[in-house]
Design a protein around this motif. Structure first.
Motif, PDB file in Angstrom:
ATOM      1  N   ASN A   1    -100.704 104.191  36.999  1.00 16.78           N
ATOM      2  CA  ASN A   1    -101.877 104.895  36.466  1.00 16.78           C
ATOM      3  C   ASN A   1    -101.640 105.461  35.074  1.00 16.78           C
TER       4      ASN A   1
ATOM      5  N   ALA B   1    -102.550 105.591  31.742  1.00 13.45           N
ATOM      6  CA  ALA B   1    -103.810 105.112  31.158  1.00 13.45           C
ATOM      7  C   ALA B   1    -103.614 104.381  29.838  1.00 13.45           C
TER       8      ALA B   1
ATOM      9  N   LYS C   1    -110.278 100.732  34.058  1.00 19.90           N
ATOM     10  CA  LYS C   1    -109.501 101.641  34.903  1.00 19.90           C
ATOM     11  C   LYS C   1    -108.860 102.729  34.050  1.00 19.90           C
TER      12      LYS C   1
ATOM     13  N   LEU D   1    -109.346 106.750  34.505  1.00 25.14           N
ATOM     14  CA  LEU D   1    -108.212 107.641  34.736  1.00 25.14           C
ATOM     15  C   LEU D   1    -108.130 108.764  33.712  1.00 25.14           C
TER      16      LEU D   1
END
Length: 237
Positions: free
Chosen positions: A70, A72, A111, A115
């Motif tokens: 995750n 970003a 995504k 995030l």
């Protein structure tokens, strides 16, 4: 797959790197080494045709993402790299290889924004990449979808920075305002385009940004593609 459709994949990924000069944000102890500073030179070189540099940059992103899926900024850069590689496959007449990469690249950039919606270093790369893609496409639903992202990203960054635009350099300020104005112009919203082209001229007097704004305000037509590219810091004055 037309050559025009093929080109937008290449242009989109290149812009993701070149327009990162807009990603001006306050430094912090936690951000002492910005991720884009680690990878951007290799991405710039890779988008210019140096496949080894692109491989290095992608490998850095993949190493970071293996430890933190995750992350970003790693996601948005990696997504831009996939988008570029998709374009290379389209240029070779390999749409069966290009389409999955293009879809993955856009999904990774989306995504990343989900995030970290307030991270300028994520918003601007995605907005720049999809903006370059949308500019080269004929009007269709996918183009509208891309321009939705362009405006969402750039307007979000504008709202974050509008009270301190005078503290930004000519390049980041000009690229941000131009991206919004150009997107409105190309999506049939001339009143909103006029508002931002007027702002662009007012805060960047005597620059190429001001000359572009003046041309649009005179013609009220989208500028040619060669006048819609990122202006380097050395050419902005």
């Amino acid at each position: 797959m037309t050559s025009r459709t093929t080109f937008f994949y290449l242009a989109a990924a290149a812009a993701a790197g070149l327009a990162l000069g807009i990603a001006t944000r306050p430094a912090s102890a936690a951000d002492a080494v910005r991720f884009d500073h680690v990878v951007r030179n290799d991405f710039f070189s890779g988008f210019s045709g140096n496949s080894e540099a692109l491989d290095r940059a992608m490998a850095v992103c993949e190493k970071v993402l293996a430890a933190d899926p995750n992350h970003a900024e790693a996601l948005v850069w990696h997504g831009a790299g996939l988008y570029f590689r998709a374009g290379q496959h389209f240029m070779k007449g390999e749409p069966d290889k290009g389409m999955p990469l293009a879809g993955r690249g856009l999904a990774e950039m989306d995504k990343a924004v989900a995030l970290a919606p307030d991270n300028i270093g994520v918003r601007i790369p995605r907005g720049s990449a999809v903006g370059a893609a949308a500019r080269t496409m004929p009007d269709n639903p996918y183009r509208k979808e891309l321009y939705g992202r362009v405006l969402d990203d750039h307007l979000h960054v504008y709202d974050m920075q509008k009270d301190r635009l005078d503290q930004l350099g000519v390049h980041p300020r000009g690229e941000l305002l131009f991206a919004i104005a150009d997107a409105y112009s190309r999506t049939g919203q001339p009143a909103k385009a006029e508002d931002f082209f007027t702002k662009l001229a007012a805060v960047n007097p005597g620059t190429l940004y001001a000359r572009r704004a003046a041309k649009w305000l005179e013609t009220r037509q989208p500028l040619p593609l060669n006048e819609s590219q990122c202006i380097g810091c050395h050419t902005a004055k």
